[in-house]
Design an enzyme around this catalytic site. Structure first.
Site, mmCIF file in Angstrom:
data_model
loop_
_atom_site.group_PDB
_atom_site.id
_atom_site.type_symbol
_atom_site.label_atom_id
_atom_site.label_comp_id
_atom_site.label_asym_id
_atom_site.label_seq_id
_atom_site.Cartn_x
_atom_site.Cartn_y
_atom_site.Cartn_z
ATOM 1 N N ASN A 69 -38.674 47.598 -8.847
ATOM 2 C CA ASN A 69 -38.064 48.901 -8.619
ATOM 3 C C ASN A 69 -36.698 48.983 -9.336
ATOM 4 O O ASN A 69 -36.399 48.168 -10.212
ATOM 5 C CB ASN A 69 -37.940 49.200 -7.118
ATOM 6 C CG ASN A 69 -38.228 50.648 -6.789
ATOM 7 O OD1 ASN A 69 -37.653 51.556 -7.386
ATOM 8 N ND2 ASN A 69 -39.112 50.868 -5.850
ATOM 9 N N ARG A 70 -35.884 49.954 -8.931
ATOM 10 C CA ARG A 70 -34.650 50.250 -9.662
ATOM 11 C C ARG A 70 -33.444 49.565 -9.029
ATOM 12 O O ARG A 70 -33.288 49.569 -7.810
ATOM 13 C CB ARG A 70 -34.417 51.764 -9.717
ATOM 14 C CG ARG A 70 -35.413 52.461 -10.611
ATOM 15 C CD ARG A 70 -35.354 53.983 -10.501
ATOM 16 N NE ARG A 70 -36.307 54.555 -11.440
ATOM 17 C CZ ARG A 70 -37.607 54.730 -11.171
ATOM 18 N NH1 ARG A 70 -38.087 54.368 -9.994
ATOM 19 N NH2 ARG A 70 -38.410 55.239 -12.083
ATOM 20 N N HIS A 96 -37.881 47.042 -12.573
ATOM 21 C CA HIS A 96 -38.958 46.047 -12.534
ATOM 22 C C HIS A 96 -38.612 44.750 -13.265
ATOM 23 O O HIS A 96 -39.430 44.182 -13.985
ATOM 24 C CB HIS A 96 -40.237 46.651 -13.104
ATOM 25 C CG HIS A 96 -40.826 47.748 -12.271
ATOM 26 N ND1 HIS A 96 -40.677 47.803 -10.903
ATOM 27 C CD2 HIS A 96 -41.566 48.842 -12.623
ATOM 28 C CE1 HIS A 96 -41.301 48.883 -10.437
ATOM 29 N NE2 HIS A 96 -41.838 49.529 -11.452
ATOM 30 N N HIS A 166 -48.340 46.022 -9.029
ATOM 31 C CA HIS A 166 -48.186 47.392 -9.532
ATOM 32 C C HIS A 166 -49.521 47.972 -10.010
ATOM 33 O O HIS A 166 -49.593 48.595 -11.067
ATOM 34 C CB HIS A 166 -47.147 47.418 -10.665
ATOM 35 C CG HIS A 166 -46.513 48.754 -10.901
ATOM 36 N ND1 HIS A 166 -47.216 49.846 -11.361
ATOM 37 C CD2 HIS A 166 -45.232 49.181 -10.744
ATOM 38 C CE1 HIS A 166 -46.405 50.879 -11.498
ATOM 39 N NE2 HIS A 166 -45.191 50.496 -11.109
ATOM 40 N N TYR A 168 -52.557 50.581 -10.250
ATOM 41 C CA TYR A 168 -52.825 52.008 -10.060
ATOM 42 C C TYR A 168 -54.259 52.162 -9.548
ATOM 43 O O TYR A 168 -55.213 51.754 -10.215
ATOM 44 C CB TYR A 168 -52.687 52.772 -11.378
ATOM 45 C CG TYR A 168 -51.274 52.945 -11.866
ATOM 46 C CD1 TYR A 168 -50.497 54.020 -11.428
ATOM 47 C CD2 TYR A 168 -50.718 52.062 -12.790
ATOM 48 C CE1 TYR A 168 -49.201 54.196 -11.894
ATOM 49 C CE2 TYR A 168 -49.422 52.236 -13.263
ATOM 50 C CZ TYR A 168 -48.672 53.305 -12.811
ATOM 51 O OH TYR A 168 -47.388 53.477 -13.276
ATOM 52 N N ASP A 227 -42.587 59.394 -5.787
ATOM 53 C CA ASP A 227 -42.044 58.155 -6.341
ATOM 54 C C ASP A 227 -41.056 57.698 -5.287
ATOM 55 O O ASP A 227 -39.842 57.757 -5.467
ATOM 56 C CB ASP A 227 -41.390 58.375 -7.701
ATOM 57 C CG ASP A 227 -41.224 57.068 -8.478
ATOM 58 O OD1 ASP A 227 -41.425 55.995 -7.865
ATOM 59 O OD2 ASP A 227 -40.902 57.110 -9.675
ATOM 60 N N GLU A 293 -47.082 49.973 -4.048
ATOM 61 C CA GLU A 293 -46.306 48.798 -4.441
ATOM 62 C C GLU A 293 -45.562 48.243 -3.226
ATOM 63 O O GLU A 293 -44.474 48.704 -2.886
ATOM 64 C CB GLU A 293 -45.299 49.165 -5.531
ATOM 65 C CG GLU A 293 -45.885 49.905 -6.719
ATOM 66 C CD GLU A 293 -44.805 50.582 -7.547
ATOM 67 O OE1 GLU A 293 -43.772 49.935 -7.826
ATOM 68 O OE2 GLU A 293 -44.972 51.765 -7.903
#
Length: 326
Positions: A69-70, A96, A166, A168, A227, A293
């Site tokens: 993540n950020r 990430h 991660h 999808y 998100d 996630e």
């Protein structure tokens, strides 16, 4: 300096049992595909072109870190010392684990069986700006109709650590997840600013646009998209179901289980992948897959009331996450 791995060294490992066939790439320790008996399409997005995993399919199925993540502005303070982590351009933040995080490394195969594989990567002190040498292992194992991911890590120096798988998901193979139904067992979520950095607030989901406490169509009509980190707990817990995803067309359901205190949910609005690369038929476009996630809460280094992500030499990081299909 070229940080890209040699794609000629990438291996694809196939795991099988009576219900599942799963392909794992050593590149990023990525889940490339999941096939369930009775269904022709992969239940996760993937590419047949390895170079896509460094480009348009970056993070598809990967184990991302050492901090997922950020991290705002790439700024982190560990044990009183300030570290500048590389920005993941065009974002003005670290994402990430950085441009050459674990999701872009070619992991080594430690042990392999028909239904199980252990992969490992080693991160050096100072790599992507982080302190400490770290050894990271992930074990993928098939259990009847389930795929389990067990991530562990150790360090020789106090550092920060927060991994995430991660993948999808798309359970009907139609090219969109907007008609899927989602249930998340979370009473709170994290509001973010316009750069997707948590504001520090921890807000109740009930009555909000992010209320998924009952099975609900994902859509995008009545909220700005997903998100979003959903707050499951303040610390790791025993493995339990935290989210359920259902595809009405097929009736196929995923129970998503984890030990982690947070769940980042991303609606895949930026996905773009050509039909030639897609392992399922057709071109992948926005909302083609939903990323679930499991992780600790994002930007925890700047929020003292978030579950901490410090890892000391005497400790061992562990996350268990399981995909249960029914």
């Amino acid at each position: 300096m070229n940080l890209a791995p040699d794609l000629n060294q990438v291996q694809c490992i196939t795991l099988t049992n009576a219900q599942l066939k799963v392909n794992i790439l050593t590149l990023g320790a990525s889940i490339q595909s999941i096939y369930l008996k009775g269904y022709a399409h992969s239940l996760v997005l993937g590419s047949s072109n390895l170079s896509d995993y460094l480009g348009d399919a970056k993070y598809f199925g990967a184990v991302v870190g050492r901090v997922a993540n950020r991290t705002a502005k790439g700024h982190a303070v560990v044990d009183g010392k300030t570290y500048q982590l590389p920005l993941t351009l065009p974002e003005p933040h670290h994402l990430h684990g950085g441009p050459a995080g674990t999701g872009s490394k070619n992991w080594s195969v430690v042990e392999q069986a028909d239904d199980r594989v252990q992969l490992q990567t080693q991160l050096s002190d100072g790599e992507m700006g982080y302190p400490g040498n770290m050894v990271v292992n992930v074990v993928y194992q098939l259990l009847d109709n389930s795929l389990e991911m067990d991530i562990t890590a150790t360090t020789d120096r106090l550092t920060i650590c927060n991994f995430a798988g991660h993948s999808y998901l798309n359970l009907d193979g139609t090219g969109s997840i907007l008609d899927h139904q989602l249930h998340i067992k979370a009473d709170h979520y994290l509001p973010v600013d316009n750069e997707l950095i948590p504001t520090g607030e921890v807000t109740p989901t009930e009555g909000s646009t992010f209320d998924f406490n009952q099975l609900r169509r994902i859509g995008r009509e009545d909220y700005p998209g997903l998100d979003t980190n959903f707050c499951l707990s303040l610390c790791n817990r025993p493995l339990q179901t935290v989210a359920t995803l259902k595809a009405p067309i097929t009736g196929l359901t995923l129970d998503y289980q984890t030990t982690e205190p947070g769940l980042q949910v991303y609606d895949g609005r930026h996905i773009q992948l050509s039909a030639a690369s897609n392992i399922n038929p057709g071109r992948l476009t926005a909302y083609a897959g939903l990323a679930l996630e499991a992780q600790h809460w994002p930007d925890a280094v700047h929020q003292s009331h978030f579950p901490p992500i410090l890892l000391a030499p005497e400790d061992r990081y562990q996350q268990i996450t399981r995909y249960v299909f029914r």
